[in-house]
Design a protein around this motif. Structure first.
Motif, PDB file in Angstrom:
ATOM      1  N   SER A  37       0.842  -1.195   0.000  1.00 33.81           N
ATOM      2  CA  SER A  37       0.000   0.000   0.000  1.00 33.81           C
ATOM      3  C   SER A  37       0.875   1.242   0.000  1.00 33.81           C
ATOM      4  O   SER A  37       1.980   1.236   0.547  1.00 33.81           O
ATOM      5  N   ASP A  38       0.352   2.312  -0.588  1.00 34.48           N
ATOM      6  CA  ASP A  38       1.044   3.592  -0.464  1.00 34.48           C
ATOM      7  C   ASP A  38       0.540   4.296   0.790  1.00 34.48           C
ATOM      8  O   ASP A  38      -0.329   3.785   1.491  1.00 34.48           O
ATOM      9  N   ALA A  39       1.088   5.467   1.063  1.00 40.17           N
ATOM     10  CA  ALA A  39       0.747   6.196   2.296  1.00 40.17           C
ATOM     11  C   ALA A  39      -0.688   6.702   2.294  1.00 40.17           C
ATOM     12  O   ALA A  39      -1.235   7.026   3.343  1.00 40.17           O
ATOM     13  N   TYR A  40      -1.307   6.742   1.131  1.00 42.47           N
ATOM     14  CA  TYR A  40      -2.688   7.216   1.042  1.00 42.47           C
ATOM     15  C   TYR A  40      -3.696   6.068   1.126  1.00 42.47           C
ATOM     16  O   TYR A  40      -4.898   6.296   1.027  1.00 42.47           O
ATOM     17  N   GLY A  41      -3.198   4.839   1.279  1.00 41.27           N
ATOM     18  CA  GLY A  41      -4.070   3.683   1.448  1.00 41.27           C
ATOM     19  C   GLY A  41      -4.393   2.927   0.180  1.00 41.27           C
ATOM     20  O   GLY A  41      -5.090   1.916   0.230  1.00 41.27           O
ATOM     21  N   ALA A  42      -3.887   3.377  -0.948  1.00 42.89           N
ATOM     22  CA  ALA A  42      -4.150   2.679  -2.206  1.00 42.89           C
ATOM     23  C   ALA A  42      -3.276   1.429  -2.298  1.00 42.89           C
ATOM     24  O   ALA A  42      -2.095   1.458  -1.936  1.00 42.89           O
ATOM     25  N   ILE A  43      -3.847   0.348  -2.769  1.00 41.80           N
ATOM     26  CA  ILE A  43      -3.073  -0.876  -2.973  1.00 41.80           C
ATOM     27  C   ILE A  43      -2.209  -0.672  -4.213  1.00 41.80           C
ATOM     28  O   ILE A  43      -2.712  -0.367  -5.298  1.00 41.80           O
ATOM     29  N   THR A  44      -0.897  -0.840  -4.053  1.00 46.41           N
ATOM     30  CA  THR A  44       0.024  -0.670  -5.172  1.00 46.41           C
ATOM     31  C   THR A  44       0.505  -2.010  -5.710  1.00 46.41           C
ATOM     32  O   THR A  44       1.027  -2.066  -6.817  1.00 46.41           O
ATOM     33  N   ASP A  45       0.340  -3.075  -4.919  1.00 45.44           N
ATOM     34  CA  ASP A  45       0.693  -4.417  -5.375  1.00 45.44           C
ATOM     35  C   ASP A  45      -0.118  -5.421  -4.567  1.00 45.44           C
ATOM     36  O   ASP A  45      -0.277  -5.266  -3.346  1.00 45.44           O
ATOM     37  N   LEU A  46      -0.620  -6.425  -5.251  1.00 44.04           N
ATOM     38  CA  LEU A  46      -1.397  -7.487  -4.605  1.00 44.04           C
ATOM     39  C   LEU A  46      -0.997  -8.795  -5.256  1.00 44.04           C
ATOM     40  O   LEU A  46      -1.097  -8.943  -6.482  1.00 44.04           O
ATOM     41  N   ARG A  47      -0.538  -9.724  -4.427  1.00 45.18           N
ATOM     42  CA  ARG A  47      -0.133 -11.037  -4.937  1.00 45.18           C
ATOM     43  C   ARG A  47      -0.867 -12.107  -4.137  1.00 45.18           C
ATOM     44  O   ARG A  47      -0.810 -12.112  -2.910  1.00 45.18           O
ATOM     45  N   ILE A  48      -1.520 -12.965  -4.870  1.00 44.87           N
ATOM     46  CA  ILE A  48      -2.256 -14.070  -4.258  1.00 44.87           C
ATOM     47  C   ILE A  48      -1.771 -15.344  -4.930  1.00 44.87           C
ATOM     48  O   ILE A  48      -1.866 -15.485  -6.158  1.00 44.87           O
TER      49      ILE A  48
END
Length: 118
Positions: A37-48
């Motif tokens: 996540s970035d500092a603003y709460g947006a997901i910048t990477d997601l790995r499942i």
């Protein structure tokens, strides 16, 4: 006045650029789910992982939410640290070291005489 506004705008750009670089990361189950996540709460990477995809959908969703929450908190904490460091650096460079006043600034130009009558 315009110079003050320009300096303020530059300071805001520097802070924003530094904060944009901040990331928080969290993982669950030894890396089966990884969220950044970035500092603003947006997901910048997601790995499942494929193995995690075979889990119960509600459980997987809960793990993703928890990882996102942890990653966001870590990013926010790092952003606060970066911001505080930038503020401290700005104060150090903006405020020249205070100089002790010269002796003549402390002394009266002429000695005071206390007189009284009886």
């Amino acid at each position: 006045m315009a110079e003050d506004l320009d300096l303020l705008a530059e300071k805001i750009r520097q802070v924003d650029d530094a904060i944009l670089q901040v990331r928080g990361r969290a993982q669950a189950s030894e890396g089966l789910v990884i969220v950044e996540s970035d500092a603003y709460g947006a997901i910048t990477d997601l790995r499942i992982s494929p193995y995690a995809m075979s889990a119960d959908a509600d459980r997987l969703a809960g793990v993703i939410v928890q990882c996102h929450r942890t990653a966001r908190q870590r990013a926010e904490a790092e952003a606060a640290r970066v911001h505080a460091q930038l503020e401290a650096n700005a104060r150090r460079t903006a405020a020249p070291a205070a100089q002790a006043p010269a002796a003549q600034d402390w002394e009266e130009p002429a000695p005071l005489r206390i007189t009284f009558g009886i």
